[in-house]
Design a protein around this motif. Sequence first.
Motif, PDB file in Angstrom:
ATOM      1  N   ARG A   1     -10.774  -3.463   4.737  1.00  0.00           N
ATOM      2  CA  ARG A   1     -10.160  -3.712   3.395  1.00  0.00           C
ATOM      3  C   ARG A   1      -8.850  -3.517   3.202  1.00  0.00           C
ATOM      4  O   ARG A   1      -8.068  -3.446   4.833  1.00  0.00           O
ATOM      5  CB  ARG A   1     -10.499  -2.446   2.891  1.00  0.00           C
TER       6      ARG A   1
ATOM      7  N   ASN B   1       0.938  -1.133   0.153  1.00  0.00           N
ATOM      8  CA  ASN B   1       0.418  -0.466  -0.079  1.00  0.00           C
ATOM      9  C   ASN B   1       0.449   1.192   0.163  1.00  0.00           C
ATOM     10  O   ASN B   1       2.098   1.367   0.542  1.00  0.00           O
ATOM     11  CB  ASN B   1      -1.562   0.087   1.163  1.00  0.00           C
TER      12      ASN B   1
ATOM     13  N   ASN C   1      -5.689  -4.379   0.371  1.00  0.00           N
ATOM     14  CA  ASN C   1      -4.639  -4.757  -1.678  1.00  0.00           C
ATOM     15  C   ASN C   1      -4.916  -6.713  -2.038  1.00  0.00           C
ATOM     16  O   ASN C   1      -5.402  -6.916  -1.071  1.00  0.00           O
ATOM     17  CB  ASN C   1      -3.287  -5.059  -1.565  1.00  0.00           C
ATOM     18  N   ASN C   2      -5.746  -6.391  -3.124  1.00  0.00           N
ATOM     19  CA  ASN C   2      -6.512  -7.785  -3.688  1.00  0.00           C
ATOM     20  C   ASN C   2      -4.861  -8.269  -3.136  1.00  0.00           C
ATOM     21  O   ASN C   2      -5.540 -10.524  -3.797  1.00  0.00           O
ATOM     22  CB  ASN C   2      -7.327  -8.170  -4.851  1.00  0.00           C
TER      23      ASN C   2
ATOM     24  N   ASP D   1       0.033   0.728  -4.880  1.00  0.00           N
ATOM     25  CA  ASP D   1       0.692  -0.138  -4.027  1.00  0.00           C
ATOM     26  C   ASP D   1       2.043   0.964  -4.116  1.00  0.00           C
ATOM     27  O   ASP D   1       1.794   2.447  -4.345  1.00  0.00           O
ATOM     28  CB  ASP D   1       1.888  -1.229  -4.266  1.00  0.00           C
TER      29      ASP D   1
ATOM     30  N   ASN E   1      -6.856   1.876  -5.791  1.00  0.00           N
ATOM     31  CA  ASN E   1      -5.505   2.870  -4.722  1.00  0.00           C
ATOM     32  C   ASN E   1      -4.224   2.233  -5.621  1.00  0.00           C
ATOM     33  O   ASN E   1      -4.458   1.375  -7.084  1.00  0.00           O
ATOM     34  CB  ASN E   1      -5.821   2.168  -3.786  1.00  0.00           C
TER      35      ASN E   1
ATOM     36  N   ASP F   1      -6.252  -3.730  -6.980  1.00  0.00           N
ATOM     37  CA  ASP F   1      -7.732  -3.440  -6.050  1.00  0.00           C
ATOM     38  C   ASP F   1      -8.053  -3.909  -5.010  1.00  0.00           C
ATOM     39  O   ASP F   1      -7.164  -4.176  -4.892  1.00  0.00           O
ATOM     40  CB  ASP F   1      -8.511  -5.018  -7.183  1.00  0.00           C
ATOM     41  N   ALA F   2      -8.964  -3.161  -4.286  1.00  0.00           N
ATOM     42  CA  ALA F   2      -9.239  -3.655  -3.304  1.00  0.00           C
ATOM     43  C   ALA F   2     -10.305  -4.270  -2.945  1.00  0.00           C
ATOM     44  O   ALA F   2     -11.461  -4.631  -3.224  1.00  0.00           O
ATOM     45  CB  ALA F   2      -8.889  -2.462  -2.317  1.00  0.00           C
TER      46      ALA F   2
END
Length: 202
Positions: free
Chosen positions: A138, A43, A140-141, A167, A165, A174-175
């Motif tokens: 939430r 992130n 980071n996917n 990194d 968002n 994607d989140a």
Amino acid sequence: MNFNCKEDYILENDVVRLQPLQNSDFEKLVVFSINEPELWSYNANGPDSPEHLKKYIEKALSQREKLVEYPFIVFDKTKNKFAGSTRFYNINLEAKHLEIGFTWYGKEFQGTLLNKNCKYLLLEFAFEKMNLERVGFRANNLNQRSINAMKSIGCIKEGILRNFNTDAKGNRIDAIVLSILKNEWFTSVKNNLKNRISNTNS
């Protein structure tokens, strides 16, 4: 309970103590920024250097003043060390929901009892003291460790925020969005989480 971001709340049990983050906590956390900057690779805007940590704390405290976030520093009682940080954010008392996030721990605290104990205290406070209806999460996917940790405490996946968002390298990400509802806390999540903590402790 009438929650007030300007009051100091300490959440603790035998394993962990969560206390309000302060500017002076820079000295307690800077070792992670210096030695483990990769903690924030998933992130953007993580405290991956002393300079960034200073800004990170200042912004967190500014958001607390605006009554939308409540950051904590995490102290591991079993190791007698400060371990990282977490917070309530997107606080909406009128709509009775908030999110738990900005959670990170140094490497020696990962995979221990710390996270589940932290989440238990935060969820208990949110649902039983603040009387909220929903707590969201939430990540980071691509951050499977974080996603697995959230699912292991009882979070339910709601969906994916596409291209949400960036990194730490500026790549778009994607989140994933997950949550726990008040009725889920009381009917299953609380006891399941308590049992997992107790069984591991025993």
